[in-house]
Motif scaffolding. Sequence first.
Motif, short mmCIF file in Angstrom:
data_model
loop_
_atom_site.label_atom_id
_atom_site.label_comp_id
_atom_site.label_asym_id
_atom_site.label_seq_id
_atom_site.Cartn_x
_atom_site.Cartn_y
_atom_site.Cartn_z
N GLN A 4 0.59 -1.27 0.08
CA GLN A 4 0.10 0.06 -0.13
C GLN A 4 0.88 1.20 0.15
O GLN A 4 0.55 2.04 -0.84
CB GLN A 4 -0.99 0.29 1.41
CG GLN A 4 -2.32 -0.84 1.10
CD GLN A 4 -2.92 -0.61 2.57
OE1 GLN A 4 -2.41 -0.76 3.74
NE2 GLN A 4 -4.38 -0.53 2.08
N ASN A 31 -8.36 16.64 -5.82
CA ASN A 31 -9.53 15.56 -5.59
C ASN A 31 -9.20 14.03 -6.39
O ASN A 31 -9.60 13.07 -5.88
CB ASN A 31 -10.78 16.07 -6.10
CG ASN A 31 -11.45 17.13 -5.35
OD1 ASN A 31 -11.20 17.16 -4.11
ND2 ASN A 31 -12.43 17.88 -5.82
N ARG A 34 -6.25 12.56 -4.21
CA ARG A 34 -7.36 12.13 -2.79
C ARG A 34 -8.12 10.69 -3.12
O ARG A 34 -7.78 9.83 -2.54
CB ARG A 34 -7.94 12.98 -2.47
CG ARG A 34 -8.89 12.61 -1.04
CD ARG A 34 -9.79 13.80 -0.62
NE ARG A 34 -9.22 14.79 -0.22
CZ ARG A 34 -9.62 15.93 -1.01
NH1 ARG A 34 -10.61 15.97 -1.61
NH2 ARG A 34 -8.92 16.97 -0.43
N GLY A 35 -8.75 10.80 -4.33
CA GLY A 35 -9.37 9.68 -4.63
C GLY A 35 -8.60 8.41 -4.89
O GLY A 35 -8.84 7.34 -4.58
N GLU A 38 -7.08 7.32 -1.59
CA GLU A 38 -8.13 6.56 -0.52
C GLU A 38 -8.47 5.28 -0.94
O GLU A 38 -8.57 4.29 -0.30
CB GLU A 38 -9.53 7.57 -0.77
CG GLU A 38 -9.35 8.56 0.24
CD GLU A 38 -10.55 9.47 0.01
OE1 GLU A 38 -11.31 9.48 -0.56
OE2 GLU A 38 -10.65 10.56 0.86
N LYS A 39 -8.22 5.12 -2.50
CA LYS A 39 -8.72 3.65 -2.98
C LYS A 39 -7.59 2.63 -2.61
O LYS A 39 -7.69 1.68 -2.14
CB LYS A 39 -8.75 3.65 -4.46
CG LYS A 39 -10.08 3.96 -5.16
CD LYS A 39 -10.08 3.99 -6.62
CE LYS A 39 -10.33 5.12 -7.21
NZ LYS A 39 -10.25 5.22 -8.75
N GLY A 42 -7.39 2.99 1.95
CA GLY A 42 -8.40 2.77 2.46
C GLY A 42 -8.47 3.35 3.78
O GLY A 42 -8.40 4.62 3.99
N LYS A 43 -8.84 2.77 4.88
CA LYS A 43 -8.84 3.16 6.26
C LYS A 43 -7.63 3.61 6.91
O LYS A 43 -7.49 4.41 7.76
CB LYS A 43 -9.41 2.09 7.11
CG LYS A 43 -8.40 0.94 7.32
CD LYS A 43 -9.23 0.01 8.37
CE LYS A 43 -8.20 -1.40 8.70
NZ LYS A 43 -9.02 -2.20 9.49
N ARG A 44 -6.45 3.76 6.02
CA ARG A 44 -5.35 3.96 6.54
C ARG A 44 -4.80 5.43 5.94
O ARG A 44 -3.75 5.93 6.19
CB ARG A 44 -3.86 3.03 6.28
CG ARG A 44 -4.23 1.76 7.01
CD ARG A 44 -2.97 0.84 6.85
NE ARG A 44 -3.29 -0.39 7.63
CZ ARG A 44 -3.48 -1.45 7.12
NH1 ARG A 44 -3.59 -1.69 5.58
NH2 ARG A 44 -3.53 -2.49 7.77
N TYR A 45 -5.80 5.93 4.93
CA TYR A 45 -5.60 7.12 4.54
C TYR A 45 -5.26 8.27 5.45
O TYR A 45 -4.45 8.97 4.71
CB TYR A 45 -6.89 7.63 3.55
CG TYR A 45 -6.78 8.90 2.98
CD1 TYR A 45 -6.08 9.10 1.76
CD2 TYR A 45 -7.17 10.01 3.39
CE1 TYR A 45 -6.04 10.51 1.37
CE2 TYR A 45 -7.43 11.33 2.88
CZ TYR A 45 -6.61 11.46 1.90
OH TYR A 45 -6.67 12.54 1.21
N HIS A 46 -5.83 8.43 6.36
CA HIS A 46 -5.48 9.30 7.28
C HIS A 46 -4.00 9.40 8.09
O HIS A 46 -3.71 10.24 8.47
CB HIS A 46 -6.42 9.21 8.49
CG HIS A 46 -6.31 8.36 9.39
ND1 HIS A 46 -6.75 6.88 9.14
CD2 HIS A 46 -5.36 8.10 10.55
CE1 HIS A 46 -6.45 6.15 10.18
NE2 HIS A 46 -5.76 6.65 10.96
#
Length: 133
Positions: A4, A31, A34-35, A38-39, A42-46
């Motif tokens: 990832q 955007n 970011r898209g 995020e794909k 996932g939840k680790r984007y932050h």
Amino acid sequence: MDEQKQEAEEVLTESLKRLERGGPGRPPTENSVRGELEKILGKRYHCLNWSLDPKAKDLDWRWSEKWNRKYELAGILPIVTDQDDWTAGRVAKTYFQRKDIENMFHLTKKALIVPVEPPYVKGFSSKRLTFKE
């Protein structure tokens, strides 16, 4: 997580190259980047801190301490038990067998001719039972 991280860095590097190169095609936007991130994350984007300034043709990123912490804990599963005399291996083996045990109970309940109802479904009678000697 390594894959990832590598994929996310490839997206960021390619976006920076497209931004600096200019030319035909649409330049990356906040955007769009970011898209893609995020794909991938996932939840680790932050866990990724990044910023994009299209006018200055600058894309900056760094991995946060949250990423390092999640990386250290990846694959670690705390198991709490009151079985002090069991070895760690036995506790882990029993824990990971719980799904097999639950499946066995479900199959047993389905296979029984007489249905078994959970105790909370049964009604209670107000009659008193008396025993005679």
